[in-house]
Design a protein around this motif. Structure first.
Motif, PDB file in Angstrom:
ATOM      1  N   VAL A 188      -1.272  -2.606  13.045  1.00  0.00           N
ATOM      2  CA  VAL A 188      -1.908  -3.235  11.879  1.00  0.00           C
ATOM      3  C   VAL A 188      -2.603  -2.164  11.041  1.00  0.00           C
ATOM      4  CG1 VAL A 188      -2.306  -5.482  12.986  1.00  0.00           C
ATOM      5  CG2 VAL A 188      -4.067  -3.686  13.170  1.00  0.00           C
ATOM      6  N   GLY A 189      -2.942  -2.545   9.820  1.00  0.00           N
ATOM      7  CA  GLY A 189      -3.676  -1.652   8.929  1.00  0.00           C
ATOM      8  C   GLY A 189      -2.758  -1.059   7.879  1.00  0.00           C
ATOM      9  N   TYR A 190      -3.363  -0.476   6.820  1.00  0.00           N
ATOM     10  CA  TYR A 190      -2.599   0.088   5.718  1.00  0.00           C
ATOM     11  C   TYR A 190      -1.609  -0.968   5.181  1.00  0.00           C
ATOM     12  CZ  TYR A 190      -0.455   3.661   2.822  1.00  0.00           C
ATOM     13  OH  TYR A 190       0.010   4.374   1.751  1.00  0.00           O
ATOM     14  N   ALA A 191      -2.126  -2.169   5.017  1.00  0.00           N
ATOM     15  CA  ALA A 191      -1.411  -3.352   4.491  1.00  0.00           C
ATOM     16  C   ALA A 191      -0.578  -4.113   5.518  1.00  0.00           C
ATOM     17  CB  ALA A 191      -0.575  -3.053   3.257  1.00  0.00           C
TER      18      ALA A 191
ATOM     19  N   ILE B 222       5.215  10.119  -6.505  1.00  0.00           N
ATOM     20  CA  ILE B 222       6.427  10.407  -7.284  1.00  0.00           C
ATOM     21  C   ILE B 222       6.029  10.737  -8.728  1.00  0.00           C
ATOM     22  CG2 ILE B 222       8.597   9.462  -8.195  1.00  0.00           C
ATOM     23  CD1 ILE B 222       8.877   7.871  -5.588  1.00  0.00           C
ATOM     24  N   LYS B 223       5.028  10.018  -9.250  1.00  0.00           N
ATOM     25  CA  LYS B 223       4.551  10.312 -10.607  1.00  0.00           C
ATOM     26  C   LYS B 223       4.027  11.746 -10.693  1.00  0.00           C
ATOM     27  CE  LYS B 223       1.766   6.778 -11.185  1.00  0.00           C
ATOM     28  NZ  LYS B 223       0.938   5.669 -11.709  1.00  0.00           N
TER      29      LYS B 223
ATOM     30  N   GLN C  66       0.833  -1.206   0.000  1.00  0.00           N
ATOM     31  CA  GLN C  66       0.000   0.000   0.000  1.00  0.00           C
ATOM     32  C   GLN C  66       0.870   1.260   0.000  1.00  0.00           C
ATOM     33  OE1 GLN C  66      -3.622  -0.344  -0.061  1.00  0.00           O
ATOM     34  NE2 GLN C  66      -3.096   1.632  -0.969  1.00  0.00           N
ATOM     35  N   PHE C  67       1.895   1.237   0.823  1.00  0.00           N
ATOM     36  CA  PHE C  67       2.849   2.354   0.879  1.00  0.00           C
ATOM     37  C   PHE C  67       3.515   2.523  -0.489  1.00  0.00           C
ATOM     38  CE2 PHE C  67       7.307   3.596   2.556  1.00  0.00           C
ATOM     39  CZ  PHE C  67       7.057   4.939   2.390  1.00  0.00           C
ATOM     40  N   PHE C  68       3.941   1.409  -1.068  1.00  0.00           N
ATOM     41  CA  PHE C  68       4.553   1.426  -2.396  1.00  0.00           C
ATOM     42  C   PHE C  68       3.625   2.075  -3.420  1.00  0.00           C
ATOM     43  CE2 PHE C  68       4.954  -0.743  -6.514  1.00  0.00           C
ATOM     44  CZ  PHE C  68       6.293  -0.595  -6.806  1.00  0.00           C
ATOM     45  N   ALA C  69       2.370   1.616  -3.468  1.00  0.00           N
ATOM     46  CA  ALA C  69       1.421   2.117  -4.470  1.00  0.00           C
ATOM     47  C   ALA C  69       1.213   3.628  -4.301  1.00  0.00           C
ATOM     48  CB  ALA C  69       0.087   1.378  -4.352  1.00  0.00           C
ATOM     49  N   ASP C  70       1.016   4.068  -3.068  1.00  0.00           N
ATOM     50  CA  ASP C  70       0.763   5.495  -2.832  1.00  0.00           C
ATOM     51  C   ASP C  70       2.021   6.335  -3.061  1.00  0.00           C
ATOM     52  OD1 ASP C  70      -1.970   5.213  -2.335  1.00  0.00           O
ATOM     53  OD2 ASP C  70      -1.640   4.684  -0.238  1.00  0.00           O
ATOM     54  N   LEU C  71       3.185   5.782  -2.699  1.00  0.00           N
ATOM     55  CA  LEU C  71       4.443   6.508  -2.911  1.00  0.00           C
ATOM     56  C   LEU C  71       4.737   6.667  -4.402  1.00  0.00           C
ATOM     57  CD1 LEU C  71       6.941   7.746  -1.426  1.00  0.00           C
ATOM     58  CD2 LEU C  71       8.038   5.514  -1.671  1.00  0.00           C
TER      59      LEU C  71
ATOM     60  N   VAL D 280      11.226  -0.312  -0.768  1.00  0.00           N
ATOM     61  CA  VAL D 280      10.065   0.237  -0.051  1.00  0.00           C
ATOM     62  C   VAL D 280       9.491  -0.821   0.893  1.00  0.00           C
ATOM     63  CG1 VAL D 280       7.767   1.243  -0.288  1.00  0.00           C
ATOM     64  CG2 VAL D 280       9.560   1.841  -1.913  1.00  0.00           C
ATOM     65  N   GLU D 281       9.559  -0.535   2.170  1.00  0.00           N
ATOM     66  CA  GLU D 281       9.212  -1.492   3.226  1.00  0.00           C
ATOM     67  C   GLU D 281       8.142  -0.886   4.131  1.00  0.00           C
ATOM     68  OE1 GLU D 281       8.822  -4.266   4.464  1.00  0.00           O
ATOM     69  OE2 GLU D 281      10.704  -5.029   5.281  1.00  0.00           O
ATOM     70  N   ASP D 282       7.338  -1.721   4.774  1.00  0.00           N
ATOM     71  CA  ASP D 282       6.302  -1.207   5.660  1.00  0.00           C
ATOM     72  C   ASP D 282       6.852  -0.734   7.008  1.00  0.00           C
ATOM     73  OD1 ASP D 282       6.938  -3.824   6.413  1.00  0.00           O
ATOM     74  OD2 ASP D 282       4.854  -4.513   6.542  1.00  0.00           O
TER      75      ASP D 282
END
Ligand code: 5GP
Ligand code: MG
Ligand code: MG
Length: 204
Positions: free
Chosen positions: A173-176, A65-66, A56-61, A117-119
């Motif tokens: 917990v949460g946000y993946a 960046i885009k 989730q962090f990866f997708a939003d990050l 990118v890590e949680d």
């Protein structure tokens, strides 16, 4: 933050005791991290998602960046990779880290700039071992973005290049981030309740 003020899936209503970081604050912080990462980047980046908790962090990050790539002077071409990391702790940190890509696939990372990118970083053992393993593939550079960094006496001292939030020594917990594969479908980062621990415990 009072639970009543936030949207929580009704199936988790009794399973969280508090909201540590509401979703909107996570998103705001990621916008800032994306800008920092773009400012620090000299050329193309290979962004590598550590599954599953980092997705989730990866997708939003990547999205943020885009956006930077369209509005700022700097523009950073991205390629996206996904790895699953397995670490064997046995409570003693003598484990090895195995990553899910074959060595052959990772050869493409030679002379590239990697962003992992890590949680969450807890003891730091998984990340230290992963970074050691990645050196085999001779990347030009490796940086790490972790959404969370736990303040714990069990830390090995490792600190990532980019940290979203430093958090207390609690299981979140949460946000993946999951507890036995549950709670990934919750937007906020929460502290699990006793009810939640019991409800989703693995019973033999
Ligand atoms: P470390 O090797 O740094 O001790 O831990 C790394 C991994 O343990 C993290 O990537 C994550 O998968 C898991 N982990 C550590 N602390 C937590 C936590 O508070 N909540 C969740 N859901 N996973 C955690
Ligand atoms: Mg992880
Ligand atoms: Mg997990």
């Amino acid at each position: 933050y009072s639970l009543d003020h936030f949207v929580i899936p009704s199936h988790y209503q009794k399973d969280v005791s508090s909201i540590l970081i509401p979703h909107g604050i996570i998103m705001d912080r990621i916008e800032k991290l994306a800008k920092l990462i773009v400012e620090d980047s000299k050329g193309p980046l290979v962004i590598c998602c550590v599954l599953k908790g980092g997705h989730q962090f990866f997708a939003d990050l990547v999205n943020e960046i885009k956006k930077c790539n369209t509005v700022l002077g700097q523009s950073v071409p991205l390629s996206l990779e996904f790895i699953k990391v397995r670490s064997y702790h046995n409570d003693v940190s003598t484990g090895t880290v195995t990553i899910s890509l074959t060595d052959e696939e990772c050869q493409d990372w030679k002379n590239k700039n990697l962003l992992i990118v890590e949680d969450i970083i807890d003891t730091g053992n998984t990340m230290v071992k992963l970074l050691h393993k990645l050196q085999e593939f001779q990347p030009a550079s490796v940086r790490v973005a972790s959404l969370l960094l736990k303040k714990t006496p069990k830390s090995n001292g490792y600190v990532p290049n980019y940290v979203g939030f430093a958090i207390p020594d609690e299981f979140v917990v949460g946000y993946a981030l999951d507890y036995n594969e549950y709670f990934r479908d919750l937007d906020h980062i929460c502290i699990i309740s006793e009810h939640g621990k019991e409800a989703y415990a693995i019973k033999n």
